[in-house]
Scaffold this active site. Structure first.
Site, PDB file in Angstrom:
ATOM      1  CE  LYS A  94      43.623   6.648  67.520  1.00 13.16           C
ATOM      2  NZ  LYS A  94      43.456   5.605  67.690  1.00 13.16           N
ATOM      3  CB  SER A 134      40.803   4.242  70.676  1.00 12.41           C
ATOM      4  OG  SER A 134      41.721   4.269  70.276  1.00 12.41           O
ATOM      5  CB  SER A 167      41.792   1.199  68.159  1.00 15.18           C
ATOM      6  OG  SER A 167      41.199   1.475  69.628  1.00 15.18           O
TER       7      SER A 167
END
Length: 509
Positions: free
Chosen positions: A78, A175, A199
């Site tokens: 990420k 997210s 997330s």
């Protein structure tokens, strides 16, 4: 493609046996990344460094010297984890040209284990969101019903739709949506995400992969760009529970550069081949029958609970009365920590800068206005408001007291003899973009985090396991939670669910 959609265990065996080389696997993963470009899972590709790393892995594999536990395995990261010499943007214009001089501890541990990083994945700007639709680099699409050609192994179930949608698509969740899609699409075997209120588990649920939020402190945060320090946890994605366990065994453990990290016994974690439920007590919290929970989620929740009871577990209804206050509490604590953490984004030392020679204050204001989106600026302003001298006791300190009550709810359940909690993850299957975007970010996040946020408040481990597809062909998942530090046992029970529910896997054509 067969290799790309296999389990970590099987692919590592192929690498060691020489039936596929690390370079071939890296090339295939990078090609898959290009093929799936329409999903927008990646912000940056790291093809050159990935192929160099794969060549080094192949030499170690051939010599059978210093072979790491993830040697030659393509992984994704990420884009809010620092990576030395590789841009780390947090999905924001503020950091779109930022290149860190160091790597996060978890990234270094993956690389030391022989993993090959193939790219940095998309996210809501600074991880503030639940759809991966608020990134400066565009939205990430869910692979399901996206137009990508695939079939599912239905194992006797009725046929489910696999065609794309006309003019609309399903969100990936957030997210960490890019990391979930990277694994679901076969571009990476494992990926790193971050989980502050759900997330990792939210996109894992929507995308039909396994997503884990470890106990707070078990996996070091050093190099994870801060959102909410007291709740941020590096998270893990894999197609199978064993994949996630293998990754956890590599990245968990004390880090002298992270004062919040703790020692653990998870090194080289191996789960039982056939976990059992005999003697386990599984709690069903009544407060998780929350408003808006879809009937199809209730149905799979009931189905799995009944199956666990029939297989030797004791099912017990429990109450966690302060769960309903978790989102309200989070809506205060999150902006307060954001307001503090985001004072660093001024354009002075690094990041985007707008020139304003007439005053330093003007440069700050213009830089932050241009570099941060409305969501981020809104949370900063809210946090500063809650922290005003006349408001701090009323909002911030009161929220801390409520957080303690939420933690006590968990402790009371564990002390009553319950070993695990079984709950929903999200209120429904993935939403279409048109439906998701009809609500603002703050409202949507508060809605989507209802079942996931409390575990961040309490610091307990939680894992999402896909269990079935609905009539539209979208994944439905459930969440397991355990006492803090019981991460290995949590994954064992998750593996039991995986083995007995046999979630239909994607076969990309």
């Amino acid at each position: 493609m067969n290799h790309l959609l296999g389990s970590v265990k099987d692919v590592l065996a192929c690498l060691r046996q020489g039936s596929v080389s690390a370079v071939e696997l890296a090339e295939a993963a990078l090609q898959q990344q290009e093929t799936m470009a329409r999903l927008n899972a990646f912000i940056s590709r790291t093809a050159e460094s990935a192929l160099k790393a794969a060549e080094k892995s192949q030499k170690r594999l051939e010599k059978k010297e210093n072979v790491g536990p993830l040697e030659g395995l393509p992984v994704a990261v990420k884009d809010n984890f620092c990576t030395a010499g590789i841009p780390t943007t947090c999905g924001s214009k503020m950091l779109q040209n930022y290149v860190p001089p160091y790597s996060a501890t978890v990234v270094r541990r993956l690389e030391r284990a022989g993993a090959v990083m193939i790219g940095k994945t998309n996210l809501d700007e600074f991880a503030m969101g639940s759809g991966t639709v608020d990134s400066s680099f565009g939205a990430t699409r869910n692979i399901y019903r996206s137009g990508v050609r695939y079939r599912v192994q239905t194992q006797g179930e009725s046929d489910v739709p696999t065609e794309g949608l006309d003019g609309d698509w399903y969100v990936a969740g957030g997210s960490s949506g890019g990391s979930a899609v990277a694994v679901a699409s076969g571009s990476a075997f494992l990926s790193l995400g971050s989980d502050t209120g759900g997330s990792v588990r939210n996109p894992a649920s929507y995308c039909g992969v396994v997503g884990m939020k470890p106990s707070y402190g078990v996996v070091p945060r050093m190099g994870l760009i801060s959102l909410v320090n007291s709740m941020d946890v590096p998270g893990l994605f894999g197609r199978y529970v064993d994949d996630v366990a293998t990754m956890l065994g590599v990245i968990a453990g004390l880090d002298s550069r992270d004062s919040t990290s703790v020692s653990s016994s998870l090194s080289n974690l191996k789960l039982p081949e056939e976990p059992r439920l005999d003697g386990l007590v599984v709690g069903i919290p009544r407060e998780y029958h929350c408003p808006g929970l879809s009937s199809e989620v209730v149905d799979v929740w009931t189905k799995v609970a009944d199956l666990m009871e029939d297989s030797g577990a004791e099912l017990r209804q429990v109450s966690m009365p302060h769960t309903k206050y978790s989102i309200l509490c989070y809506s205060v604590l999150n902006p307060c920590e954001v307001a503090s953490n985001f004072t660093r984004y001024t354009g002075v030392e690094y990041g985007h800068r707008v020139d304003a020679s007439h005053s330093m204050e003007a440069m700050y204001a213009l830089t932050r206005s241009a570099g941060l989106n409305d969501v981020v600026r809104g949370r900063i302003l809210a946090g500063n408001y809650f922290l005003l001298r006349e408001n701090k006791e009323k909002y911030y300190e009161q929220a801390l007291k409520v957080r303690r009550l939420i933690l006590q709810d968990f402790e009371n359940v564990w002390n009553s003899g319950v070993h695990f909690l079984l709950t929903p993850v999200t209120l429904s299957a993935a939403l279409r973009y048109s439906e998701f975007s009809s609500l603002d970010n703050r409202t949507q996040t508060a809605t989507q985090d209802i079942c996931t946020q409390a575990s961040n408040m309490a610091g307990v481990p939680a894992v999402t396991v896909p269990v079935s597809l609905n009539e539209e062909g979208l994944p439905l998942s459930l969440q397991l939670m355990a006492p803090r530090g019981e991460d290995a046992d949590l994954l064992s029970v998750a593996k039991w669910i995986e083995q007995h529910l046999k979630f239909p896997r994607l076969c990309i054509l």
